[in-house]
Write a protein that holds these residues in place. Sequence first.
Motif, PDB file in Angstrom:
ATOM      1  N   ILE A 156       9.842 -26.770  98.013  1.00  0.00           N
ATOM      2  CA  ILE A 156       9.609 -25.577  97.194  1.00  0.00           C
ATOM      3  C   ILE A 156      10.570 -25.598  96.009  1.00  0.00           C
ATOM      4  O   ILE A 156      11.785 -25.771  96.183  1.00  0.00           O
ATOM      5  N   TYR A 157      10.025 -25.431  94.818  1.00  0.00           N
ATOM      6  CA  TYR A 157      10.823 -25.428  93.586  1.00  0.00           C
ATOM      7  C   TYR A 157      10.581 -24.116  92.837  1.00  0.00           C
ATOM      8  O   TYR A 157       9.433 -23.699  92.665  1.00  0.00           O
ATOM      9  N   ASN A 158      11.660 -23.471  92.411  1.00  0.00           N
ATOM     10  CA  ASN A 158      11.579 -22.262  91.598  1.00  0.00           C
ATOM     11  C   ASN A 158      12.095 -22.589  90.204  1.00  0.00           C
ATOM     12  O   ASN A 158      13.282 -22.915  90.030  1.00  0.00           O
ATOM     13  N   ILE A 159      11.208 -22.508  89.232  1.00  0.00           N
ATOM     14  CA  ILE A 159      11.574 -22.887  87.870  1.00  0.00           C
ATOM     15  C   ILE A 159      11.064 -21.829  86.893  1.00  0.00           C
ATOM     16  O   ILE A 159      10.285 -20.945  87.251  1.00  0.00           O
ATOM     17  N   TYR A 160      11.517 -21.920  85.650  1.00  0.00           N
ATOM     18  CA  TYR A 160      11.025 -21.059  84.570  1.00  0.00           C
ATOM     19  C   TYR A 160       9.967 -21.799  83.765  1.00  0.00           C
ATOM     20  O   TYR A 160       9.877 -23.045  83.804  1.00  0.00           O
ATOM     21  N   ASP A 161       9.163 -21.040  83.024  1.00  0.00           N
ATOM     22  CA  ASP A 161       8.257 -21.702  82.093  1.00  0.00           C
ATOM     23  C   ASP A 161       9.080 -22.496  81.077  1.00  0.00           C
ATOM     24  O   ASP A 161      10.184 -22.103  80.717  1.00  0.00           O
ATOM     25  N   GLU A 162       8.548 -23.631  80.686  1.00  0.00           N
ATOM     26  CA  GLU A 162       9.186 -24.594  79.787  1.00  0.00           C
ATOM     27  C   GLU A 162      10.286 -25.410  80.473  1.00  0.00           C
ATOM     28  O   GLU A 162      10.821 -26.333  79.887  1.00  0.00           O
ATOM     29  N   GLU A 163      10.623 -25.087  81.710  1.00  0.00           N
ATOM     30  CA  GLU A 163      11.631 -25.860  82.430  1.00  0.00           C
ATOM     31  C   GLU A 163      10.958 -27.034  83.126  1.00  0.00           C
ATOM     32  O   GLU A 163       9.816 -26.933  83.573  1.00  0.00           O
ATOM     33  N   THR A 164      11.679 -28.171  83.231  1.00  0.00           N
ATOM     34  CA  THR A 164      11.152 -29.352  83.920  1.00  0.00           C
ATOM     35  C   THR A 164      12.015 -29.669  85.128  1.00  0.00           C
ATOM     36  O   THR A 164      13.211 -29.358  85.163  1.00  0.00           O
ATOM     37  N   VAL A 165      11.379 -30.290  86.124  1.00  0.00           N
ATOM     38  CA  VAL A 165      12.102 -30.702  87.323  1.00  0.00           C
ATOM     39  C   VAL A 165      11.425 -31.953  87.875  1.00  0.00           C
ATOM     40  O   VAL A 165      10.199 -32.060  87.872  1.00  0.00           O
ATOM     41  N   ALA A 166      12.226 -32.920  88.301  1.00  0.00           N
ATOM     42  CA  ALA A 166      11.687 -34.148  88.891  1.00  0.00           C
ATOM     43  C   ALA A 166      11.557 -33.961  90.402  1.00  0.00           C
ATOM     44  O   ALA A 166      12.515 -33.567  91.074  1.00  0.00           O
ATOM     45  N   LEU A 167      10.372 -34.213  90.927  1.00  0.00           N
ATOM     46  CA  LEU A 167      10.151 -34.090  92.366  1.00  0.00           C
ATOM     47  C   LEU A 167      10.955 -35.152  93.112  1.00  0.00           C
ATOM     48  O   LEU A 167      11.064 -36.298  92.678  1.00  0.00           O
ATOM     49  N   GLN A 168      11.529 -34.755  94.224  1.00  0.00           N
ATOM     50  CA  GLN A 168      12.345 -35.657  95.034  1.00  0.00           C
ATOM     51  C   GLN A 168      11.467 -36.249  96.148  1.00  0.00           C
ATOM     52  O   GLN A 168      11.354 -35.706  97.248  1.00  0.00           O
ATOM     53  N   VAL A 169      10.808 -37.390  95.833  1.00  0.00           N
ATOM     54  CA  VAL A 169       9.814 -37.984  96.725  1.00  0.00           C
ATOM     55  C   VAL A 169      10.419 -39.174  97.485  1.00  0.00           C
ATOM     56  O   VAL A 169      11.101 -40.021  96.894  1.00  0.00           O
ATOM     57  N   ASN A 170      10.152 -39.218  98.783  1.00  0.00           N
ATOM     58  CA  ASN A 170      10.508 -40.372  99.612  1.00  0.00           C
ATOM     59  C   ASN A 170       9.211 -41.101  99.965  1.00  0.00           C
ATOM     60  O   ASN A 170       8.334 -40.534 100.618  1.00  0.00           O
ATOM     61  N   PHE A 171       9.100 -42.360  99.518  1.00  0.00           N
ATOM     62  CA  PHE A 171       7.850 -43.098  99.664  1.00  0.00           C
ATOM     63  C   PHE A 171       8.159 -44.483 100.221  1.00  0.00           C
ATOM     64  O   PHE A 171       9.002 -45.214  99.683  1.00  0.00           O
ATOM     65  N   SER A 172       7.485 -44.820 101.318  1.00  0.00           N
ATOM     66  CA  SER A 172       7.693 -46.154 101.895  1.00  0.00           C
ATOM     67  C   SER A 172       6.380 -46.704 102.425  1.00  0.00           C
ATOM     68  O   SER A 172       5.466 -45.959 102.787  1.00  0.00           O
ATOM     69  N   ILE A 173       6.315 -48.036 102.454  1.00  0.00           N
ATOM     70  CA  ILE A 173       5.195 -48.756 103.041  1.00  0.00           C
ATOM     71  C   ILE A 173       5.768 -49.711 104.069  1.00  0.00           C
ATOM     72  O   ILE A 173       6.661 -50.511 103.750  1.00  0.00           O
ATOM     73  N   ASN A 174       5.281 -49.556 105.301  1.00  0.00           N
ATOM     74  CA  ASN A 174       5.786 -50.397 106.387  1.00  0.00           C
ATOM     75  C   ASN A 174       7.308 -50.328 106.492  1.00  0.00           C
ATOM     76  O   ASN A 174       7.994 -51.353 106.592  1.00  0.00           O
ATOM     77  N   ASP A 175       7.828 -49.081 106.385  1.00  0.00           N
ATOM     78  CA  ASP A 175       9.252 -48.796 106.538  1.00  0.00           C
ATOM     79  C   ASP A 175      10.119 -49.376 105.434  1.00  0.00           C
ATOM     80  O   ASP A 175      11.350 -49.415 105.560  1.00  0.00           O
ATOM     81  N   GLU A 176       9.504 -49.854 104.378  1.00  0.00           N
ATOM     82  CA  GLU A 176      10.261 -50.363 103.238  1.00  0.00           C
ATOM     83  C   GLU A 176      10.048 -49.421 102.043  1.00  0.00           C
ATOM     84  O   GLU A 176       8.930 -48.972 101.781  1.00  0.00           O
ATOM     85  N   GLU A 177      11.146 -49.137 101.318  1.00  0.00           N
ATOM     86  CA  GLU A 177      11.051 -48.256 100.150  1.00  0.00           C
ATOM     87  C   GLU A 177      10.060 -48.840  99.146  1.00  0.00           C
ATOM     88  O   GLU A 177      10.113 -50.035  98.831  1.00  0.00           O
ATOM     89  N   ALA A 178       9.160 -47.960  98.676  1.00  0.00           N
ATOM     90  CA  ALA A 178       8.114 -48.426  97.766  1.00  0.00           C
ATOM     91  C   ALA A 178       8.284 -47.792  96.393  1.00  0.00           C
ATOM     92  O   ALA A 178       8.976 -46.789  96.211  1.00  0.00           O
ATOM     93  N   ASP A 179       7.625 -48.383  95.434  1.00  0.00           N
ATOM     94  CA  ASP A 179       7.695 -47.926  94.039  1.00  0.00           C
ATOM     95  C   ASP A 179       6.829 -46.679  93.865  1.00  0.00           C
ATOM     96  O   ASP A 179       5.619 -46.706  94.120  1.00  0.00           O
ATOM     97  N   CYS A 180       7.453 -45.570  93.400  1.00  0.00           N
ATOM     98  CA  CYS A 180       6.703 -44.320  93.235  1.00  0.00           C
ATOM     99  C   CYS A 180       5.656 -44.408  92.133  1.00  0.00           C
ATOM    100  O   CYS A 180       4.821 -43.495  92.011  1.00  0.00           O
ATOM    101  N   ALA A 181       5.691 -45.446  91.346  1.00  0.00           N
ATOM    102  CA  ALA A 181       4.654 -45.618  90.331  1.00  0.00           C
ATOM    103  C   ALA A 181       3.290 -45.831  90.967  1.00  0.00           C
ATOM    104  O   ALA A 181       2.248 -45.682  90.307  1.00  0.00           O
ATOM    105  N   LEU A 182       3.260 -46.161  92.246  1.00  0.00           N
ATOM    106  CA  LEU A 182       1.997 -46.341  92.944  1.00  0.00           C
ATOM    107  C   LEU A 182       1.357 -45.019  93.350  1.00  0.00           C
ATOM    108  O   LEU A 182       0.196 -44.971  93.749  1.00  0.00           O
ATOM    109  N   LEU A 183       2.131 -43.925  93.256  1.00  0.00           N
ATOM    110  CA  LEU A 183       1.649 -42.628  93.726  1.00  0.00           C
ATOM    111  C   LEU A 183       0.791 -41.927  92.677  1.00  0.00           C
ATOM    112  O   LEU A 183       0.934 -42.153  91.475  1.00  0.00           O
ATOM    113  N   ASN A 184      -0.056 -41.060  93.171  1.00  0.00           N
ATOM    114  CA  ASN A 184      -0.842 -40.191  92.295  1.00  0.00           C
ATOM    115  C   ASN A 184      -0.289 -38.768  92.394  1.00  0.00           C
ATOM    116  O   ASN A 184      -0.020 -38.278  93.497  1.00  0.00           O
ATOM    117  N   PHE A 185      -0.143 -38.105  91.246  1.00  0.00           N
ATOM    118  CA  PHE A 185       0.363 -36.730  91.192  1.00  0.00           C
ATOM    119  C   PHE A 185      -0.693 -35.846  90.537  1.00  0.00           C
ATOM    120  O   PHE A 185      -1.244 -36.200  89.494  1.00  0.00           O
TER     121      PHE A 185
END
Length: 538
Positions: free
Chosen positions: A56-85
């Motif tokens: 849950i993120y509480n922000i103001y209009d015009e404010e930006t925030v980077a989502l804190q995503v944990n992404f792995s494939i087969n227990d190995e850290e994966a590149d978040c560029a593979l994700l869809n948002f």
Amino acid sequence: MMGKLKKIGCGLLAALTLLTGTVTAVSCGGSGGGETSSSVSSSVEEKISISLSKKIYNIYDEETVALQVNFSINDEEADCALLNFSSSEPNIATVSDDGVVTGVSEGRAHITISYGSKSTVATINVTKRIYTITLSDDNVILPADGMQQITAAVVFGEETLQDPVLSWQSSNAAVATVENGLITAVGLGKATLSVSYKDTTVEIPVSVVAETTAENVNSFDEAYINIYGRSYINGGALNLDHAANGVEVGIIGTSLSLSLYSGTTNSYMRVFVDGETTGEKISVKAGTNTYTVASELDEGYHLIRIVKATEEQHSTWDVKSFTADKFFAVPEKSDFKIEFVGDSITAGYGLYGVPGETYTVDNSDCAATYAYIAANLLDADYSVVAFSGICAKAYHWCSNINMTTLYDRTSNSNTQAYTQTVDADVVVVNLGTNEASYLGDGYGGSGYATQLPTDYLELLEKVRTKNPDAYIICLYGMMGKDYRVETGIKSAVAAMDEKVVYNPFTFAPSVAGANGHPTAAAQQDWGEALAAYIQTLA
């Protein structure tokens, strides 16, 4: 056989892709620099994990925030560029391909982060930014050929914005124009200047005035000064009898003096300079004396209001003359007018006192009541007819006067009929507290409860005659209620037209001032509440 390669984290040595039951293993830079592959029949699927460190993120209009995503494939850290948002409400919050969320408008949006059939969701609560604009001046008075620069600061939270793009406008370009805060007088009269940043706008009144003479000002003609409340000229002096009577004078220079006759040994005035709301309380002695009511001001134009802080039965005044370097004809009063009709509560009785203390002129102040505060907040022309101990029509604490009689007079000291036009937009009637004392005394005992509705109605009808189009607000209970009095007032109100109302806003009684009267703090709260209610009227 076909193969499919997906890029995963730089620390991962092989990529596994499920192709119709066949796993193709690809080396990411093995020894010898060669690339090898092998095929193994298998039905093993990729193990995908997507989670959020914060959901849950509480922000103001015009404010930006980077989502804190944990992404792995087969227990190995994966590149978040593979994700869809994706955002459920792009009009409230958008999200970039790399998971940066931007608030757009107030509301709630859900951001879905997915890879194949796996997904998780972040909740974004967006709050609208509230900007505050502060101006270097809140009231501008200019001569016919004058100019004045106004500066504006835009603040959000504790941050002052640097070089905000502001929009300036004038409501009346024939009186004054404005460009980047520079106000230029064009012609005599009033204008309202506005400055805006995004959805926030503040206004500042501007008056372009003509110089005048001491002779004109001391004629007490409202072409040159403003007078508040019922007054009259007698023997060349301006007579101010009523509680909160006021007079407003415009000077050019640094000081203003006043010659004043008071018929009592002790009374007070409160002086307001250039629209300030607290003012300075100044003692007034018996006889004719000269008072410096404002001094050491910055050289220039100043609007000074003197308000009679002591009620009529303790003080009547004759204003003899004003003295200053130069004068200007004051801007006209607001065309919105409020009349207040009341007893000691409206007269400011004992509001600076404490429990157990009796009434004194020192602990009372008509210029600190709910009535004066509400009128000032609404920038209204006002009149106060208030007398401690008075009833609508009965006699008790005031043995020789009631409000039904006083309302027709210029004042209690001047019993001639008040013939000037009242025609207020709003009339506030605050009576009933003293009537409660009649319900058990020799005036008629508890039988007065039967007479009270008729007496109160007679006063309301008189008020309506002088103010045919006004909203009439009947208040009762600021020092507590007697249900018989309340019933009587409600009965009288019900017999009037739909623009007459009883206690239309909530207030708590106060008896912590002198002699069981309301405190200054309670009066302030009531004034603010009354002003807010009046603003809701059509």
